[in-house]
Design an enzyme around this catalytic site. Structure first.
Site, PDB file in Angstrom:
ATOM      1  N   LEU B  33       0.849  -1.195   0.000  1.00 40.84           N
ATOM      2  CA  LEU B  33       0.000   0.000   0.000  1.00 40.84           C
ATOM      3  C   LEU B  33       0.882   1.240   0.000  1.00 40.84           C
ATOM      4  CD1 LEU B  33      -3.147   0.178   0.258  1.00 40.84           C
ATOM      5  CD2 LEU B  33      -2.785   0.590   2.696  1.00 40.84           C
ATOM      6  N   THR B  34       1.792   1.304   0.941  1.00 47.67           N
ATOM      7  CA  THR B  34       2.768   2.392   0.982  1.00 47.67           C
ATOM      8  C   THR B  34       4.096   1.839   1.480  1.00 47.67           C
ATOM      9  OG1 THR B  34       2.414   3.023   3.290  1.00 47.67           O
ATOM     10  CG2 THR B  34       0.993   4.065   1.653  1.00 47.67           C
ATOM     11  N   GLN B  35       5.153   2.544   1.125  1.00 47.68           N
ATOM     12  CA  GLN B  35       6.458   2.202   1.661  1.00 47.68           C
ATOM     13  C   GLN B  35       7.054   3.441   2.301  1.00 47.68           C
ATOM     14  OE1 GLN B  35       9.490   0.668  -1.056  1.00 47.68           O
ATOM     15  NE2 GLN B  35      10.526  -0.153   0.739  1.00 47.68           N
ATOM     16  N   GLY B  36       7.121   3.434   3.625  1.00 51.12           N
ATOM     17  CA  GLY B  36       7.748   4.551   4.326  1.00 51.12           C
ATOM     18  C   GLY B  36       9.227   4.276   4.489  1.00 51.12           C
ATOM     19  N   ALA B  37       9.869   5.139   5.259  1.00 49.84           N
ATOM     20  CA  ALA B  37      11.299   4.973   5.479  1.00 49.84           C
ATOM     21  C   ALA B  37      11.585   3.673   6.228  1.00 49.84           C
ATOM     22  CB  ALA B  37      11.834   6.165   6.265  1.00 49.84           C
ATOM     23  N   GLU B  38      10.694   3.333   7.153  1.00 49.12           N
ATOM     24  CA  GLU B  38      10.959   2.197   8.037  1.00 49.12           C
ATOM     25  C   GLU B  38      10.064   0.997   7.751  1.00 49.12           C
ATOM     26  OE1 GLU B  38      13.126   2.002  10.704  1.00 49.12           O
ATOM     27  OE2 GLU B  38      13.985   3.972  10.295  1.00 49.12           O
ATOM     28  N   ALA B  39       8.843   1.279   7.340  1.00 42.90           N
ATOM     29  CA  ALA B  39       7.865   0.194   7.288  1.00 42.90           C
ATOM     30  C   ALA B  39       7.236   0.046   5.911  1.00 42.90           C
ATOM     31  CB  ALA B  39       6.769   0.437   8.324  1.00 42.90           C
ATOM     32  N   LYS B  56       1.759  -3.913   8.948  1.00 41.26           N
ATOM     33  CA  LYS B  56       2.971  -3.097   8.901  1.00 41.26           C
ATOM     34  C   LYS B  56       4.159  -4.004   9.132  1.00 41.26           C
ATOM     35  CE  LYS B  56       3.052   1.376  10.384  1.00 41.26           C
ATOM     36  NZ  LYS B  56       2.880   2.528  11.315  1.00 41.26           N
ATOM     37  N   ASP B 179       4.131  12.540  15.035  1.00 40.83           N
ATOM     38  CA  ASP B 179       4.153  12.775  13.580  1.00 40.83           C
ATOM     39  C   ASP B 179       2.756  13.187  13.143  1.00 40.83           C
ATOM     40  OD1 ASP B 179       4.939  12.880  10.935  1.00 40.83           O
ATOM     41  OD2 ASP B 179       4.770  10.715  10.609  1.00 40.83           O
TER      42      ASP B 179
HETATM   43  N1  ATP Z   1      -5.292   1.429  10.130  1.00 43.71           N
HETATM   44  C1  ATP Z   1      -5.310   1.930   8.905  1.00 43.71           C
HETATM   45  N2  ATP Z   1      -6.442   1.940   8.182  1.00 43.71           N
HETATM   46  C2  ATP Z   1      -6.443   2.430   6.928  1.00 43.71           C
HETATM   47  N3  ATP Z   1      -5.374   2.924   6.307  1.00 43.71           N
HETATM   48  C3  ATP Z   1      -4.218   2.948   6.970  1.00 43.71           C
HETATM   49  C4  ATP Z   1      -4.118   2.458   8.308  1.00 43.71           C
HETATM   50  N4  ATP Z   1      -2.845   2.588   8.703  1.00 43.71           N
HETATM   51  C5  ATP Z   1      -2.186   3.126   7.687  1.00 43.71           C
HETATM   52  N5  ATP Z   1      -2.992   3.357   6.626  1.00 43.71           N
HETATM   53  C6  ATP Z   1      -2.618   3.923   5.344  1.00 43.71           C
HETATM   54  O1  ATP Z   1      -1.262   3.606   5.075  1.00 43.71           O
HETATM   55  C7  ATP Z   1      -0.466   4.789   5.065  1.00 43.71           C
HETATM   56  C8  ATP Z   1       0.868   4.518   5.754  1.00 43.71           C
HETATM   57  O2  ATP Z   1       0.655   4.023   7.047  1.00 43.71           O
HETATM   58  P1  ATP Z   1       1.485   4.557   8.284  1.00 43.71           P
HETATM   59  O3  ATP Z   1       1.441   6.052   8.262  1.00 43.71           O
HETATM   60  O4  ATP Z   1       0.978   3.865   9.490  1.00 43.71           O
HETATM   61  O5  ATP Z   1       2.909   3.991   7.928  1.00 43.71           O
HETATM   62  P2  ATP Z   1       4.318   4.711   7.799  1.00 43.71           P
HETATM   63  O6  ATP Z   1       4.164   6.179   7.819  1.00 43.71           O
HETATM   64  O7  ATP Z   1       5.019   4.074   6.651  1.00 43.71           O
HETATM   65  O8  ATP Z   1       4.942   4.156   9.111  1.00 43.71           O
HETATM   66  P3  ATP Z   1       6.007   4.791  10.080  1.00 43.71           P
HETATM   67  O9  ATP Z   1       5.707   6.282  10.148  1.00 43.71           O
HETATM   68  O10 ATP Z   1       5.757   4.057  11.373  1.00 43.71           O
HETATM   69  O11 ATP Z   1       7.336   4.471   9.478  1.00 43.71           O
HETATM   70  C9  ATP Z   1      -1.298   5.835   5.780  1.00 43.71           C
HETATM   71  O12 ATP Z   1      -1.017   7.147   5.369  1.00 43.71           O
HETATM   72  C10 ATP Z   1      -2.709   5.438   5.403  1.00 43.71           C
HETATM   73  O13 ATP Z   1      -3.063   5.924   4.134  1.00 43.71           O
HETATM   74 MG    MG Z   2       2.697   7.851   8.054  1.00 41.43          MG
END
Ligand code: ATP
Ligand code: MG
Lengths: 201, 283
Positions: B33-39, B56, B179
């Site tokens: 769905l997404t790729q952040g810096a860590e997860a 995650k 954040d």
């Molecule tokens: N519980 C959820 N329900 C629906 N969508 C979610 C949920 N958690 C995350 N998402 C979607 O996934 C995206 C990324 O998730 P999240 O912000 O938790 O991860 P991340 O920023 O990569 O993690 P981190 O900041 O811990 O490294 C969010 O912006 C949102 O669009």
């Molecule tokens: Mg995020």
């Protein structure tokens, strides 16, 4: 032949979960004795249905037990004993059995069996439990939705330390605010899955 | 967009495509769905086929010492899970923790329906055809908006108020988000509207605020941490549109009334702003 419902946990579909419910059970003492003697024919999780709230509740503990068993990190002998252990928030095995297991005078029982080998099937479980449990088999429901029907909600709240008044400074929609039972259970199970996941960490 | 998706690989880090997910997800064939810096974040189901969730996964970092990396991953996932469970207990709207394995680096959270506040604001700006125009005062612009559609403005301010209250509740129970951007605030449509539909417009302004992404959250009651949360959110609003900055006043107003001690945080926010400005002037 007992009525058994078999479900697949997403991502662990290779290990189906069989669940049975019984009422008017007459031989709980016998069943419990088999567990204590570690009779291999009786490798089940026999649970006290007053302590089971919802499908999500029982399944989150089931999935983690299976997962820890398959990755060799379980704390108890079998995934079934692990399930009873995982349901309790504390790390005391004896306490878990007292709270979530059956006692000699239980007249209602939930039985859970994991298919770790292919010869364990819906039929084999129904056959065996039907022959050893002296009681009336009750349908668990297609999505095992009936597992919570004998729950003692107040008892569950106590074990998971869910404050029935909700948190401090709450507003509408607090942890356990509901009069609507399904909403209340939903809020409760949301916390309980988390507690089960965090257990021991 | 089309040309991008036709040729997605050239600059993407290789790691994105070579990850093998840990058990039990190894053979599940999940789409990122997404790729952040860590997860890495995936959408899937958990416990039952009708329970949508977010997975995650924090993959091992090849540039870190393996033992240190494991310890860090475990500490962060545990901290995130603990904060979420604490919030849920206290009735703060956050995703439930459905499962997790810190040793293997994964956490499964309840799926939250709806859109992010960021998306809702962007769409609002777009809908009104607002464009920042030279020589126009932000307040004039906002006044114009109010005149154009009073009803919509009222709903929008209602939404802002709910954001303020949600953040206030979070702080009140002793958690700072760490954040707090508009992407980490979801607007969950009211009960029966929960099927996702691309056609919903003004209904987006109804619904409850759910906070997500607690990867950087801490359990703290320090004014400074609380004020920084507000400051980060303020910057996120400002980045959306000048008129959104005006909306943020309503977030602060309701926040200020949401718990004992909130007023002090607002005072502290003024200091944080000042420092933020100085930093940008020097840097
Ligand atoms: N519980 C959820 N329900 C629906 N969508 C979610 C949920 N958690 C995350 N998402 C979607 O996934 C995206 C990324 O998730 P999240 O912000 O938790 O991860 P991340 O920023 O990569 O993690 P981190 O900041 O811990 O490294 C969010 O912006 C949102 O669009
Ligand atoms: Mg995020």
């Amino acid at each position: 032949m007992a009525k058994v419902r078999t479900i697949n946990l997403p991502h662990y579909t290779a290990y189906p979960v069989h669940i049975c419910m019984f009422k008017d059970v007459k031989n709980a003492a016998f069943l419990r004795k088999q567990l204590l003697e570690a009779n291999p024919e009786f490798d089940y999780a026999f649970l006290d249905p007053t302590m089971i709230l919802t499908p999500q509740h029982i399944l989150s503990a089931t999935l983690l037990s299976l997962h820890l068993h398959l990755t060799s990190r379980a704390k108890t002998r079998t995934p079934h004993s692990e399930l009873v252990f995982r349901l309790h928030p504390n790390n005391n095995i004896g306490e878990s059995y007292r709270k979530f297991g059956i006692s000699d005078d239980s007249d209602r029982i939930i039985a859970v069996k994991l298919s770790l080998t292919p010869e364990i099937t819906n039929e084999s479980v129904g056959q065996h439990l039907g022959s050893v449990v002296e009681g009336e088999s009750v349908d668990v429901g297609e999505g095992v939705e009936n597992v919570g029907m004998w729950c003692d909600v107040e008892k569950v709240k106590k074990v998971y330390k869910l404050d029935s008044n909700g948190g401090k400074g709450r507003e509408g929609g607090t942890a356990v605010n509901g009069n609507a039972p399904t909403n209340e259970r939903k809020e409760m199970e949301a916390v309980m899955s988390g507690v089960i996941t965090l257990k021991g960490s | 967009m089309a040309s991008e998706s036709a040729d997605p690989l050239p600059h993407a880090p290789e790691s994105q495509y070579t990850h093998t997910l840990p058990l039990p997800f190894t053979n599940s064939d999940l789409a990122v769905l997404t790729q952040g810096a860590e997860a890495l974040v995936y959408r899937t189901t958990f416990l039952t086929p009708h329970t949508p969730c977010v997975l995650k996964y924090r993959p091992p970092k090849p540039y870190r010492h393996p033992i240190l990396d494991k310890r860090l991953t475990k500490a962060r996932l545990l901290a995130e899970a603990r904060v979420l469970v604490k919030c849920r207990r206290e009735g703060v709207k956050v995703p439930a923790v459905l499962g997790g394995d810190w040793e293997m680096g994964w956490l499964v959270l309840e799926w939250i329906e709806g859109r992010t506040v960021r998306k809702v604001l962007d769409e609002w700006v777009h809908r009104l055809g607002l464009r920042a125009r030279d020589g126009r005062d932000v307040v004039d612009l906002a006044d114009e908006v109010v005149q154009r559609d009073e009803g919509e403005m009222r709903r929008l301010l209602g939404l802002m108020g709910r954001v303020g209250r949600a953040v206030g509740r979070l702080h009140e129970v002793g958690v700072c988000h760490g954040d707090l951007t508009t992407s980490n605030l979801m607007v969950r449509p009211p009960g029966d509207l929960q099927e996702p539909g691309p056609e919903r417009t003004e209904d987006d302004l109804e619904g409850e605020i759910v906070l997500i992404d607690f990867g950087l959250a801490t359990q703290t009651i320090h004014e400074e941490d609380r004020a920084v949360d507000l400051y980060v959110l303020e910057r996120a609003f400002a980045a959306t549109h000048p008129a959104a900055e005006h909306l943020f006043q309503e977030v602060l107003r309701v926040y200020g009334e949401s718990f004992k001690g909130a007023k002090v945080v607002l005072k502290r926010l003024a200091d944080v702003r000042l420092r933020g400005r100085k930093r940008t002037m020097i840097g």
